[in-house]
Motif scaffolding. Structure first.
Motif, PDB file in Angstrom:
ATOM      1  N   PHE A  87       9.607  -6.170  -9.639  1.00 37.24           N
ATOM      2  CA  PHE A  87       8.362  -5.430  -9.420  1.00 37.24           C
ATOM      3  C   PHE A  87       8.417  -4.106 -10.158  1.00 37.24           C
ATOM      4  CE2 PHE A  87       8.015  -8.508  -6.132  1.00 37.24           C
ATOM      5  CZ  PHE A  87       6.662  -8.641  -5.882  1.00 37.24           C
ATOM      6  N   MET A  98       2.765   2.957  -1.903  1.00 34.34           N
ATOM      7  CA  MET A  98       3.139   1.588  -2.253  1.00 34.34           C
ATOM      8  C   MET A  98       4.597   1.459  -2.630  1.00 34.34           C
ATOM      9  SD  MET A  98       0.169   0.351  -4.649  1.00 34.34           S
ATOM     10  CE  MET A  98      -1.461   0.851  -4.265  1.00 34.34           C
ATOM     11  N   ASP A 101       6.577   0.252   0.181  1.00 33.89           N
ATOM     12  CA  ASP A 101       6.328  -1.159   0.436  1.00 33.89           C
ATOM     13  C   ASP A 101       7.058  -2.031  -0.589  1.00 33.89           C
ATOM     14  OD1 ASP A 101       5.335  -3.494   1.434  1.00 33.89           O
ATOM     15  OD2 ASP A 101       3.235  -3.007   1.176  1.00 33.89           O
ATOM     16  N   LEU A 102       6.964  -1.642  -1.845  1.00 31.61           N
ATOM     17  CA  LEU A 102       7.624  -2.413  -2.906  1.00 31.61           C
ATOM     18  C   LEU A 102       9.138  -2.376  -2.762  1.00 31.61           C
ATOM     19  CD1 LEU A 102       5.678  -1.582  -6.178  1.00 31.61           C
ATOM     20  CD2 LEU A 102       5.618  -3.654  -4.795  1.00 31.61           C
ATOM     21  N   ARG A 104      10.927  -1.891   0.012  1.00 27.08           N
ATOM     22  CA  ARG A 104      11.457  -2.467   1.243  1.00 27.08           C
ATOM     23  C   ARG A 104      12.046  -3.856   0.952  1.00 27.08           C
ATOM     24  NH1 ARG A 104       6.868  -1.806   4.434  1.00 27.08           N
ATOM     25  NH2 ARG A 104       7.231   0.425   4.308  1.00 27.08           N
ATOM     26  N   GLY A 105      13.318  -4.017   1.275  1.00 19.73           N
ATOM     27  CA  GLY A 105      13.947  -5.317   1.063  1.00 19.73           C
ATOM     28  C   GLY A 105      14.460  -5.545  -0.353  1.00 19.73           C
ATOM     29  N   ALA A 106      14.404  -4.500  -1.202  1.00 16.40           N
ATOM     30  CA  ALA A 106      14.903  -4.657  -2.573  1.00 16.40           C
ATOM     31  C   ALA A 106      16.423  -4.578  -2.604  1.00 16.40           C
ATOM     32  CB  ALA A 106      14.308  -3.587  -3.484  1.00 16.40           C
TER      33      ALA A 106
END
Ligand SMILES: Nc1nc2c(ncn2[C@@H]2O[C@H](COP(=O)(O)OP(=O)(O)O)[C@@H](O)[C@H]2O)c(=O)[nH]1
Ligand SMILES: [Mg+2]
Lengths: 196, 114
Positions: A87, A98, A101-102, A104-106
């Motif tokens: 991303f 954002m 949000d982007l 999170r979990g990376a």
């Protein structure tokens, strides 16, 4: 499109991982994502515009600003049961909510820099240094195919912590991009506990 | 608040804003079979998502972009479709994005790309 076949779908639990590509406008984020992605660049403008319209239809400024957002994502099938998503972050400060949000979990982030406009990537470096738990590396995009300033000078100019890896990349080249993503993941491995 | 375009419209989601699953932008959604009758009863937005998932496991972000539905609404609708067992939300094989087994697999896969 290279989706797993339906037989695979039944048999496998597919896992996904995510890496974030950040940096200022024009540093090569879209180029880097496209160099390894197996899907054509998705028209995220439509995605953002649509999202923007739903928020505040009365204010035409909100619709206008969203049309200028470009956020890329790409996908790489690494194994029948493993997908990697990339991303690119939208650059404009107003879209920073954002980023959370982007990110999170990376599994990691790459901040791209262009030595002709180092300051363009300052906000991204600040974000990962201060506002995120996602481990990151900084990659100098070699626009002319060669390094115009020594990495040491670049590190100084960025005030980069010595523990943050600084590498070079040709964002147009699939192999070079893949190598940079590996460096990013290796850094995450080094800085996180074995069973994080 | 209104500057965040990922806010979901009230109407499409029945006013709900919370999702039960951890729906990351890269979380995969899949379906084991397609039920045409069930599909015909869905709202147009849910139907677009349900139809699209037939192509294979896809991320929340891909579904949102391809169906032209904002990310926030997509999340809530996918949650609904999962709760009615139209779709499965794939929780993934690893609990953490920093699980070294996952990282190692991704590194190995990327190394082979070169
Ligand atoms: N010569 C050269 N051009 C590049 C390289 N990376 C990106 N570009 C070009 O620089 C411009 C900006 O790149 P882009 O990927 O759109 O940057 P973004 O704004 O960060 O997404 C585009 O015209 C690219 O084609 C590179 O490594 N070498
Ligand atoms: Mg771009």
């Amino acid at each position: 499109m290279a989706f797993p076949s339906s037989a695979d779908r039944q048999a496998l639990t597919v896992t996904s991982a995510k890496l974030v590509i950040a940096g200022g406008f024009g540093v090569g984020k879209s180029t880097m994502v496209a160099s390894v992605s197996e899907i054509p660049p998705v028209n995220t403008e439509a995605w953002m515009t649509q999202a923007g319209e739903s928020v505040d239809p009365l204010s035409d400024s909100s619709a206008k600003t969203t049309t200028t957002v470009a956020m890329d994502f790409g996908r790489v099938t690494l194994a029948p049961d493993l997908l990697l998503y990339l991303f690119g972050t939208p650059g404009q400060p107003r879209f920073w909510p954002m980023w959370d949000d982007l990110c999170r979990g990376a599994s990691g982030a790459v901040v791209l820099v262009d030595t002709r406009q180092l300051d363009a990537s300052f906000p991204a470096i600040n974000y990962f240094e201060n506002d995120s738990d996602v481990p990151f590396v900084v990659a100098v995009n070699l626009f002319d195919g060669k390094l115009t300033h020594s990495l040491e000078k670049v590190r100084d100019a960025l005030c980069l912590d010595e523990r943050t890896p600084l590498v070079t990349v040709d964002a147009r080249d699939r192999r070079s991009t893949a190598k940079t993503l590996v460096a990013c993941l290796a850094h995450t491995m080094k800085t996180t506990p074995t069973r994080a | 608040m209104t500057s965040n375009p990922w806010v979901r419209p009230y109407v499409l989601t029945g006013g709900r804003t919370q999702t039960n699953h951890q729906l990351y932008v890269h979380t995969l959604v899949s379906s084991s079979h397609f039920d045409a009758r069930a599909a015909s009863k869905l709202t147009p937005e849910s139907r677009r998502l349900y139809d699209r998932v037939r192509l294979g496991p896809q991320s929340v972000a891909e579904l949102s972009a391809h169906c032209g539905i904002s990310l926030g609404v997509t999340r809530v609708l996918l949650e609904d479709l999962a709760s009615t067992e139209h779709l499965q939300i794939n929780e993934g094989a690893y609990e953490s994005p920093f699980d070294h087994r996952l990282l190692k697999r991704v590194i190995d896969g990327l190394s082979e790309l070169g």
